[in-house]
Design a protein around this motif. Structure first.
Motif, mmCIF file in Angstrom:
data_model
loop_
_atom_site.group_PDB
_atom_site.id
_atom_site.type_symbol
_atom_site.label_atom_id
_atom_site.label_comp_id
_atom_site.label_asym_id
_atom_site.label_seq_id
_atom_site.Cartn_x
_atom_site.Cartn_y
_atom_site.Cartn_z
ATOM 1 N N LEU A 459 -69.091 120.321 98.429
ATOM 2 C CA LEU A 459 -69.006 119.258 97.412
ATOM 3 C C LEU A 459 -70.208 119.301 96.477
ATOM 4 N N LYS A 460 -69.914 119.195 95.185
ATOM 5 C CA LYS A 460 -70.963 119.024 94.187
ATOM 6 C C LYS A 460 -70.521 117.952 93.210
ATOM 7 N N VAL A 461 -71.447 117.067 92.837
ATOM 8 C CA VAL A 461 -71.110 115.945 91.958
ATOM 9 C C VAL A 461 -71.765 116.157 90.590
ATOM 10 N N PHE A 462 -70.972 115.964 89.552
ATOM 11 C CA PHE A 462 -71.460 116.057 88.177
ATOM 12 C C PHE A 462 -71.295 114.698 87.509
ATOM 13 N N THR A 463 -72.257 114.316 86.699
ATOM 14 C CA THR A 463 -72.121 113.109 85.867
ATOM 15 C C THR A 463 -72.188 113.589 84.416
ATOM 16 N N VAL A 464 -71.072 113.528 83.716
ATOM 17 C CA VAL A 464 -70.981 114.167 82.400
ATOM 18 C C VAL A 464 -70.672 113.155 81.305
ATOM 19 N N SER A 465 -71.055 113.553 80.118
ATOM 20 C CA SER A 465 -70.685 112.798 78.918
ATOM 21 C C SER A 465 -70.285 113.785 77.840
ATOM 22 N N SER A 466 -69.000 113.900 77.595
ATOM 23 C CA SER A 466 -68.521 114.781 76.529
ATOM 24 C C SER A 466 -68.988 114.278 75.170
ATOM 25 N N PHE A 467 -68.978 112.959 75.006
ATOM 26 C CA PHE A 467 -69.399 112.372 73.729
ATOM 27 C C PHE A 467 -70.847 112.736 73.414
ATOM 28 N N LEU A 470 -71.421 116.373 72.426
ATOM 29 C CA LEU A 470 -71.015 116.703 71.064
ATOM 30 C C LEU A 470 -71.900 116.028 70.021
ATOM 31 N N SER A 471 -72.332 114.796 70.303
ATOM 32 C CA SER A 471 -73.062 114.022 69.284
ATOM 33 C C SER A 471 -74.574 114.141 69.397
ATOM 34 N N LYS A 472 -75.077 114.415 70.624
ATOM 35 C CA LYS A 472 -76.523 114.502 70.876
ATOM 36 C C LYS A 472 -77.241 113.240 70.406
ATOM 37 N N THR A 473 -76.638 112.087 70.637
ATOM 38 C CA THR A 473 -77.209 110.820 70.177
ATOM 39 C C THR A 473 -78.430 110.421 70.988
ATOM 40 N N VAL A 474 -78.292 110.483 72.316
ATOM 41 C CA VAL A 474 -79.374 110.038 73.206
ATOM 42 C C VAL A 474 -79.815 111.153 74.146
ATOM 43 N N LEU A 475 -78.859 111.859 74.726
ATOM 44 C CA LEU A 475 -79.161 112.855 75.749
ATOM 45 C C LEU A 475 -79.279 114.254 75.154
ATOM 46 N N GLU A 476 -80.109 115.060 75.785
ATOM 47 C CA GLU A 476 -80.124 116.483 75.493
ATOM 48 C C GLU A 476 -78.844 117.104 76.057
ATOM 49 N N PRO A 477 -78.340 118.202 75.463
ATOM 50 C CA PRO A 477 -77.093 118.800 75.966
ATOM 51 C C PRO A 477 -77.109 119.059 77.463
ATOM 52 N N LYS A 478 -78.209 119.605 77.999
ATOM 53 C CA LYS A 478 -78.237 119.923 79.432
ATOM 54 C C LYS A 478 -78.144 118.666 80.292
ATOM 55 N N GLU A 479 -78.589 117.525 79.751
ATOM 56 C CA GLU A 479 -78.549 116.278 80.519
ATOM 57 C C GLU A 479 -77.133 115.717 80.617
ATOM 58 N N THR A 480 -76.223 116.199 79.779
ATOM 59 C CA THR A 480 -74.826 115.764 79.866
ATOM 60 C C THR A 480 -74.078 116.529 80.962
ATOM 61 N N GLU A 481 -74.685 117.606 81.462
ATOM 62 C CA GLU A 481 -74.149 118.467 82.528
ATOM 63 C C GLU A 481 -72.894 119.238 82.121
ATOM 64 N N ILE A 482 -72.512 119.145 80.856
ATOM 65 C CA ILE A 482 -71.430 120.010 80.354
ATOM 66 C C ILE A 482 -71.855 121.481 80.403
ATOM 67 N N PRO A 483 -73.105 121.825 79.958
ATOM 68 C CA PRO A 483 -73.520 123.224 80.053
ATOM 69 C C PRO A 483 -73.479 123.772 81.476
ATOM 70 N N GLU A 484 -73.723 122.920 82.455
ATOM 71 C CA GLU A 484 -73.692 123.368 83.846
ATOM 72 C C GLU A 484 -72.265 123.751 84.259
ATOM 73 N N LEU A 485 -71.284 122.978 83.789
ATOM 74 C CA LEU A 485 -69.885 123.332 84.057
ATOM 75 C C LEU A 485 -69.508 124.622 83.340
ATOM 76 N N GLN A 486 -70.039 124.812 82.120
ATOM 77 C CA GLN A 486 -69.771 126.052 81.394
ATOM 78 C C GLN A 486 -70.381 127.245 82.113
ATOM 79 N N GLU A 487 -71.587 127.070 82.639
ATOM 80 C CA GLU A 487 -72.221 128.148 83.395
ATOM 81 C C GLU A 487 -71.420 128.467 84.652
#
Length: 806
Positions: A459-467, A470-487
């Protein structure tokens, strides 16, 4: 032709070829992709051809990342959120090596070249070499020629990993998939809100640059059965007060029939509703064909696909009730090159055909993503119900190695006005993400039945924000954990091992062809054949002994399971047919269970499966042993790893001087050992699913007679009649039914063991005989091709100056 090609040919003193290249439309990009066969056609004369090939090879080696002279159309590119290629961003080299190819002398590969591009060129070159060799093999119908052609054909394999994506409507599943693969408009949000039974596969289009959708329909017979069930359900539901689930089922049926037939369908019989006039706009359904849709953009394809995947308001009719599966193919997407993402319904389907496909796809998933809203991640009942009810199809009856629990919308809780500062918002999101992960892991630790199929590390848990990605409003891309899923998807696309497998196999075949031409070493060939006879016997005996011990262990476990099943079947049966539900509310549920041969899916996602309940003591008796014998995780291998230990010591023999006259044949036999073990592990992985599931399947087959009788019970007192029919049948059959299930599973296990031993012995013996007992008088000289492939293999292994030891 462009100036680049003309200049290169002039520079290389080959200007006489300019007109030929111009006539064939060779531009700068296609210039780099010219392969062995193309060059032979373009330049038939040996002298200029040799000069051109040498200089083209040098040119390719000179290219460095960022060199503008090379059009790197195949280089891996970070997904663009706009759906367009982001050519300025290269991905890192593919990670992970196939353990089966490792050599004690191996050196690390140098990462100074764009590896994916270079390896793609290399693989294309080797494939064309083998294509030419295939054509050069004489057409005489003899064992050796047929054997070699078959081996070359078998080199081409499609390594594909399946990632199953579960999640209730509104969890952000489609948005997540779109964001991860860089296609913002591929799956519209809520695309399965009105058709939870439609399975959507997303994979790469390797044939052209269009977006394609391949639509598979259920059969006319299946739709007719569904119509009969729907009409009977609606008729029966009018006779009594419905509970909440039944009322939702009724609304679903009404919606499904309304979107397909329009008005007045309720006044027509099932026979009338099967009239061809209702399906004239989808002749593929009538003809049992697939429907193909294409578009140059995601928007163009989605506009056509909407009729088959969701409800809407712009057209009068939708066809999603008839759809079994949709496969969407995306061009220029390296994340999907060897990966299929499958948007899955939660717990199968009432339609038998769709349910069978659902089980097959879930069973083929190497990874499962369970998508849920972060605000209810640890408490969302539907997400956890999916995991509990599907775990056996993913685990012992499947091949799942990893479960990813993906909490979406991690940014939404930050939108409260009392947190105006971006820094405060970011800190709050990250802290909350940590808490959510802990809660999910704690909840997973309580699921003992699920953990029978998976280890804690799965089991591995991800907490992601697609928004936010894409928008980079508050979080850095890596902090959204989308790049980790892509990797993670990059890691599944192990292009290097695919290339290495093919090149190594090609090296083995060419070694065999060239070795067969050599007339020397008759005495050593005879001696080696004699040695192999004893080695084969010893190696097979080890495999046989280990498998016999496994069979005996399962027999002991199942014997205990049979006795427990007999003593517990009354209690297990009562939990299904006598739940704590008022009789008038349960009547409809039990009727549905009977109508669907023992299974029923509630609106809340919970699946009632009487057959599985009756077989539960049998499956529980073998769960732990089965997981260890046929692991989905780790490096041990199938049948407790005994198959991976099978060896005729061919690799060691290639290093000894006394075998130098048969070294080429030994190289081939070494590759054959690896290939047959890979093939058998795949066979075992597929067959073990059926073996494990056979316990429940046999119970279902035995219970079929009972369900057929119970289906006839109608009118007042039918609830009691159905219960009595099922109860009497189970108690009267228990002494035979559970023993039959045990025997069937053991027979299937025995058949698999016999097949493994037969395939191992037959395949290796055939390879030995044709390598060492047959002279290839008429087969071609492939010395040049062998040297080329050997150099490619050394390049892949990172040891250009060493002789390959396989």
């Amino acid at each position: 032709m462009d100036d680049f090609v003309r200049d290169k040919l002039t520079e290389w003193d080959l200007s006489e070829l300019i007109e030929t290249f111009k006539a064939q439309g060779i531009d700068r990009e296609s210039f780099y992709f010219l392969d062995h066969q193309d060059i032979a056609v373009l330049i038939p004369t040996v002298g200029p051809r040799s000069k051109f090939k040498k200089r083209l090879k040098s040119l390719k080696k000179e290219q460095k990342p960022g060199n503008p002279e090379v059009v790197d159309s195949s280089a891996q590119v970070c997904p663009s959120t706009s759906g367009k290629s982001n050519k300025g961003k290269r991905r890192s080299d593919l990670q992970g090596e196939s353990s089966q190819w490792r050599s004690p002398t191996r050196k690390p590969r140098l990462d100074t070249k764009p590896a994916s591009f270079q390896e793609e060129i290399l693989l294309s070159d080797v494939k064309n070499i083998m294509s030419v060799v295939h054509q050069k093999i004489p057409q005489q119908d003899n064992k050796l020629n047929n054997f070699l052609r078959r081996k070359i054909d078998d080199l081409e394999t499609d390594k594909r990993e399946v990632v199953g994506v579960f999640g209730k409507t509104g969890a952000g599943k489609s948005y997540l998939i779109n964001t991860v693969i860089g296609e913002s408009n591929l799956l519209p949000s809520g695309s399965i809100s009105a058709c939870t039974s439609v399975m959507i596969k997303v994979e790469a289009n390797m044939q052209n640059l269009k977006y394609e959708a391949d639509i598979e329909f259920i059969t006319k017979e299946e739709w007719k059965d569904e119509l009969w069930f729907s009409k009977n359900f609606l008729r029966d539901s009018a006779d009594h007060k419905m509970n909440e689930d039944e009322e939702k089922d009724r609304k679903d049926i009404v919606e499904k029939l309304s979107v397909l037939y329009g008005e007045d369908w309720d006044k027509k019989s099932p026979e009338d509703l099967m009239d061809d006039k209702y399906f004239k706009e989808i002749p593929e359904f009538l003809n049992s064909d697939r429907k193909m849709l294409t578009g140059k953009t995601t928007e163009a394809l989605s506009a056509k696909l909407v009729l088959y995947t969701k409800n809407g308001s712009k057209v009068k009719r939708w066809y999603w009730p008839l759809v079994k599966c949709v496969t969407i193919r995306v061009p220029n997407n390296d994340l999907l090159k060897h990966v299929t993402l499958v948007d899955l319904p939660g717990n199968g389907d009432r339609n038998k055909s769709r349910d069978k496909m659902w089980k097959a796809v879930v069973g083929s998933c190497s990874t499962v993503w369970i998508v849920t809203d972060i605000n209810r991640a640890a408490t969302e009942p539907e997400a956890w119900e999916i995991l509990k009810s599907a775990c056996r199809f993913m685990g012992n009856a499947g091949q799942c190695r990893q479960i990813h629990f993906i909490c979406t919308k991690s940014d939404e809780s930050s939108k409260s006005p009392d947190r105006p500062s971006p820094t405060d918002i970011r800190d709050f999101i990250l802290e909350r993400n940590v808490d959510a992960k802990k809660e999910v892991i704690e909840e997973f630790s309580k699921l003992n039945k699920v953990k029978k199929h998976f280890s804690d590390g799965s089991l591995k848990v991800f907490t992601v924000s697609s928004f936010e990605f894409l928008s980079k409003t508050v979080l850095e891309p890596k902090e959204t954990e989308i790049p980790e899923l892509q990797e993670f998807l990059k890691g599944l696309n192990d292009c290097h091992s695919v290339t290495l497998n093919y090149v190594k196999g090609a090296l083995g075949i060419l070694s065999q062809i060239q070795g067969a031409r050599l007339r020397d070493g008759a005495d050593i060939k005879t001696a080696v054949c004699t040695d192999f006879g004893q080695k084969m016997k010893d190696a097979l005996d080890k495999v046989r002994k280990s498998m016999e011990e496994t069979h005996q262990a399962f027999e002991e476990c199942l014997s205990e399971g049979v006795e427990k099943s007999k003593s517990s079947c009354g209690k297990n049966l009562k939990s299904v047919i006598h739940p704590n539900i008022p009789g008038n509310e349960f009547h409809r549920t039990l009727k549905s269970i009977v109508q669907h041969d023992g299974t029923y899916k509630t609106r809340k996602g919970k699946q009632i499966n009487l057959n599985m309940k009756l077989s539960s003591c049998l499956t529980e008796s073998i769960d732990e042993k089965f997981k260890k014998t046929f692991p989905n995780e780790g490096e041990c291998g199938q049948f407790n790893g005994v198959l991976n230990l099978f060896s005729l010591d061919t690799e060691m023999m290639t290093k000894e001087k006394k075998y130098k006259d048969v070294k080429l044949q030994l190289i081939f036999l070494s590759t054959e050992e690896d290939k047959i073990k890979t093939k058998l592990n795949k066979i075992i992985r597929n067959r073990k699913k059926m073996i494990y599931s056979s316990l429940t399947t046999t119970i279902e087959t035995t219970m079929q007679e009972c369900y057929d009788v119970a289906k006839q019970k109608k009118g007042p007192g039918s609830l009691k009649d159905m219960r009595d029919t099922i109860n009497d049948y189970v108690l009267g059959s228990k002494d035979v039914m559970f023993q039959t299930a045990k025997d069937d599973m053991l027979n299937q296990l025995r058949a698999l063991m016999r097949e493994i031993l037969e395939v191992l012995e037959k395949t290796m013996q055939e390879s030995i005989d044709l390598s060492l007992k047959t002279d290839g008088v008429s087969i071609p000289d492939v010395e040049i091709e062998l040297e080329m492939v050997k150099n490619h293999y050394k390049e892949l292994m990172g040891s250009p100056d060493e002789e390959p030891l396989i």
